[in-house]
Write a protein that holds these residues in place. Structure first.
Motif, mmCIF file in Angstrom:
data_model
loop_
_atom_site.group_PDB
_atom_site.id
_atom_site.type_symbol
_atom_site.label_atom_id
_atom_site.label_comp_id
_atom_site.label_asym_id
_atom_site.label_seq_id
_atom_site.Cartn_x
_atom_site.Cartn_y
_atom_site.Cartn_z
ATOM 1 N N HIS A 101 -15.186 -64.554 32.344
ATOM 2 C CA HIS A 101 -15.545 -63.991 31.047
ATOM 3 C C HIS A 101 -15.864 -62.513 31.210
ATOM 4 C CE1 HIS A 101 -16.996 -63.912 26.941
ATOM 5 N NE2 HIS A 101 -18.199 -63.548 27.311
ATOM 6 N N GLY A 102 -14.836 -61.700 31.404
ATOM 7 C CA GLY A 102 -15.023 -60.255 31.455
ATOM 8 C C GLY A 102 -15.575 -59.755 32.762
ATOM 9 N N THR A 103 -16.869 -59.940 32.990
ATOM 10 C CA THR A 103 -17.534 -59.481 34.205
ATOM 11 C C THR A 103 -17.830 -60.626 35.152
ATOM 12 O OG1 THR A 103 -18.570 -57.652 33.006
ATOM 13 C CG2 THR A 103 -19.571 -58.280 35.109
ATOM 14 N N TYR A 104 -18.180 -61.761 34.603
ATOM 15 C CA TYR A 104 -18.703 -62.871 35.394
ATOM 16 C C TYR A 104 -17.724 -64.034 35.468
ATOM 17 C CZ TYR A 104 -23.130 -60.430 34.585
ATOM 18 O OH TYR A 104 -24.123 -59.495 34.519
ATOM 19 N N VAL A 105 -17.753 -64.720 36.618
ATOM 20 C CA VAL A 105 -17.074 -65.993 36.759
ATOM 21 C C VAL A 105 -18.142 -67.084 36.717
ATOM 22 C CG1 VAL A 105 -17.091 -65.780 39.298
ATOM 23 C CG2 VAL A 105 -15.582 -67.438 38.188
#
Length: 375
Positions: A101-105
């Protein structure tokens, strides 16, 4: 308009079937590389879960090596680093799923044993192929005489970062139930006080054999939670960011074979593909009007094991894959219309492990998709 797309094909022994670059309406020519080996023929199952993504200039794929949850990464889809093991005691891919999700897994995992939890972790991929993980959290606490299987994680779009949702099968009392839960935290924590009000939620209220659940995010924080059971119609319930209970939903006219379906969000529209005996159907659900469109045939004449997998690109085009061993096929939906003839993206002399082992990311990035399966 048909856009140029490059495809990476990664197969399991974990074996790469090929690196493919082509305009999406032309004949593909593949070259390949082996990614890894695994002792599990179920290393990357199941098709309604997600286990791959692109971040920080790298392609990441997750799988079971037969004993651990592991991942590898690559900058070109041919040369792979790792593996890095995340958690021991996991001999099949169906016991975990991944969402970027954009920055984070985000990852959810559980052994499926009685009285054991579902665990959640969040991580940040870096440019070197490693992931900095947060502390392991309990998302769903273990309970006597109950087991949680086939977890599916996604993250809503209400804020950035979003809130994680987990769908799973509750096994207990001689039957199963489709469940969904949501964290009230968006900072990588969960724990005993971290579950949002109104969750976990029993989607059906009645037991049946083999429920599976796939929460699928739309825009504006809206969420569609798709669920079905073996050879039943497909159901869904929907939530707005502020709602603690579902506000809408749908059910298909046609049943799906086994649990062979895949869904992606595109704006406030859910796109759903599923296999019915020998036919892949596609339908669209409009969140705003709470209405399901017609169920149109995309491909017919297939084996009853050719589970479809669906991805969406930044332009809103849909990319559909399915397997008929020893081949893997592809169609694109651009501008609302499916390509008339499937493209054979993989042709191999050796048979595939099974037609229902294929997996792709939810979203494609930079014109490329990683798709892989056991071989």
């Amino acid at each position: 308009m048909k856009r140029q797309i490059s495809w990476f094909v990664i197969g399991f022994l974990l074996c790469a079937l090929g690196l493919v670059s082509f305009p999406s309406d032309s004949k593909a020519a593949s070259s390949g590389s082996q990614v890894s080996t695994t002792s599990s023929s179920l290393a990357d199952t199941v098709t309604f879960q997600r286990k791959s993504f692109f971040a920080s200039g790298r392609y990441y794929i997750f799988y079971s090596d037969g004993a651990n949850i592991a991942y590898k990464s690559s900058v070109n889809g041919i040369d792979w680093n790792g593996p890095t093991n995340i958690k021991a005691g996991y001999n099949a891919g169906e016991r975990f799923s991944v969402w970027f999700h954009g920055t984070y897994v985000h990852i959810v995992y559980g052994t499926g044993a009685v009285n054991t939890p579902l665990y959640y972790r969040r991580g940040i991929p870096n440019g070197g192929g490693t992931i900095a993980w947060s502390t392991e959290q309990i998302a769903v606490a273990g309970a006597a005489n109950k087991a949680y299987t086939l977890p599916v994680i996604s993250v809503d779009t209400s804020v950035s970062p979003g809130y994680p949702w987990i769908g799973y099968r509750l096994v207990g009392g001689g039957t199963t139930y489709p469940m969904v839960t949501k964290s009230k935290n968006n900072n990588g924590t969960w724990g005993p006080t971290g579950t949002a009000t109104g969750f976990p939620y029993n989607l059906s209220g009645w037991g049946a054999a083999g429920w599976v659940v796939a929460p699928t995010p739309l825009s504006s924080g809206n969420m569609v939670v798709v669920y079905t059971s073996f050879n039943r119609v497909i159901y869904a319930r929907t939530w707005k960011p502020s709602s603690n209970a579902p506000i809408g939903g749908f059910q298909t006219v046609n049943a799906n074979t086994s649990s062979y379906f895949s869904a992606v969000g595109r704006g406030n529209e859910l796109n759903l593909v599923f296999l019915n005996t020998s036919v892949i159907f596609h339908t669209k659900y409009n969140f705003v009007t709470n209405s399901l469109g017609p169920e149109n045939i995309v491909q017919s004449g297939l084996p009853s094991t050719s589970a479809p997998v669906l991805s969406v690109d930044p332009y809103g085009d849909l990319h559909l894959f399915w397997a008929v061993s020893p081949n893997i096929y592809y169609k694109q939906n651009s501008g609302g219309s499916w390509s008339s003839t499937p493209l054979t993206v993989v042709t191999d002399a050796e048979p595939l492990t099974n037609n229902d082992r294929l997996t792709t990311p939810f979203k494609t990035d930079n014109g490329k998709i990683v798709f892989y399966m056991t071989k």
